[in-house]
Motif scaffolding. Structure first.
Motif, mmCIF file in Angstrom:
data_model
loop_
_atom_site.group_PDB
_atom_site.id
_atom_site.type_symbol
_atom_site.label_atom_id
_atom_site.label_comp_id
_atom_site.label_asym_id
_atom_site.label_seq_id
_atom_site.Cartn_x
_atom_site.Cartn_y
_atom_site.Cartn_z
ATOM 1 N N PRO A 1 0.676 -1.235 0.025
ATOM 2 C CA PRO A 1 0.034 -0.127 0.039
ATOM 3 C C PRO A 1 0.801 1.305 0.020
ATOM 4 O O PRO A 1 2.028 1.117 0.600
ATOM 5 C CB PRO A 1 -0.958 -0.020 1.309
ATOM 6 N N CYS A 2 0.289 2.364 -0.471
ATOM 7 C CA CYS A 2 0.999 3.543 -0.690
ATOM 8 C C CYS A 2 1.134 3.990 0.933
ATOM 9 O O CYS A 2 0.306 3.876 1.677
ATOM 10 C CB CYS A 2 -0.018 4.656 -1.350
ATOM 11 N N THR A 3 2.206 4.846 1.282
ATOM 12 C CA THR A 3 2.404 5.257 2.555
ATOM 13 C C THR A 3 1.583 6.607 2.860
ATOM 14 O O THR A 3 1.005 7.100 1.764
ATOM 15 C CB THR A 3 3.892 5.378 2.728
ATOM 16 N N TYR A 4 1.771 6.870 4.067
ATOM 17 C CA TYR A 4 0.738 8.358 4.287
ATOM 18 C C TYR A 4 1.504 9.292 3.456
ATOM 19 O O TYR A 4 2.686 9.469 3.147
ATOM 20 C CB TYR A 4 0.954 8.822 5.609
ATOM 21 N N GLY A 5 0.484 10.316 2.839
ATOM 22 C CA GLY A 5 1.028 11.312 1.924
ATOM 23 C C GLY A 5 1.178 11.132 0.591
ATOM 24 O O GLY A 5 1.708 11.915 -0.243
ATOM 25 N N ARG A 6 1.208 9.619 0.158
ATOM 26 C CA ARG A 6 1.064 9.376 -1.116
ATOM 27 C C ARG A 6 -0.054 8.640 -1.618
ATOM 28 O O ARG A 6 -0.937 7.888 -0.800
ATOM 29 C CB ARG A 6 2.408 8.549 -1.206
ATOM 30 N N TYR A 7 -0.321 8.499 -2.837
ATOM 31 C CA TYR A 7 -1.264 7.826 -3.515
ATOM 32 C C TYR A 7 -1.226 7.173 -4.934
ATOM 33 O O TYR A 7 0.025 7.554 -5.510
ATOM 34 C CB TYR A 7 -2.640 8.775 -3.662
ATOM 35 N N ALA A 8 -1.883 6.421 -5.134
ATOM 36 C CA ALA A 8 -1.901 5.658 -6.620
ATOM 37 C C ALA A 8 -3.281 5.543 -6.930
ATOM 38 O O ALA A 8 -4.051 4.425 -6.663
ATOM 39 C CB ALA A 8 -0.982 4.452 -6.583
#
Length: 144
Positions: free
Chosen positions: A36-43
């Motif tokens: 999963p993407c970490t906090y503050g990042r997205y996909a």
């Protein structure tokens, strides 16, 4: 091939005959697994190597594996790449999706954190400097 799969945000099975998609909010880690993407990042769709950083004024609202960043609400801000928006301090305010809070202008104040606008000082009261309170003019003086 395995590299073609990874370039498209997919995992390759051991014999490299099938590409398997990672879910949105994930990225392909070391060509082996979906994380999963970490906090503050997205996909919005699975990516390779690393998820996309949230831009200033947006955050993932304490969610890992996010497929989008959410705009900071009025009265909050973010510098980007953060898990949550921060409330504006006393004497400041902000609109939606801001990367900073603005200081209250002279004659206006904010006595609470997280406000979307500064309030006008009433009557013969005035504010200067930090905009956290309104002051009464000294006797025989007025504010204009």
């Amino acid at each position: 091939t395995k590299d073609e799969c990874i370039a498209r945000g997919l995992l390759s099975n051991v014999d490299r005959t099938v590409c398997t998609p990672c879910d949105s909010g994930n990225f392909v880690f070391k060509r082996k697994e979906c994380l999963p993407c970490t906090y503050g990042r997205y996909a919005p769709t699975a990516t390779k190597d690393e998820c996309i950083a949230c831009v200033p004024g947006y955050a993932t609202n304490n969610v890992t594996g996010s497929n989008d960043c959410i705009a900071c609400e009025a009265g909050k801000f973010s510098k980007g790449l953060v898990s949550e928006c921060t409330a504006c301090s006393v004497g400041k305010s902000s609109d939606n999706a801001m990367s900073y809070c603005s200081s209250c202008l002279p004659g206006r104040y904010n006595d609470l954190p997280g406000q979307s606008f500064c309030k006008d000082c009433a009557g013969s009261l005035y504010s200067t400097g930090n905009g956290t309170v309104c002051n009464r003019c000294e006797r025989r003086y007025y504010y204009s």
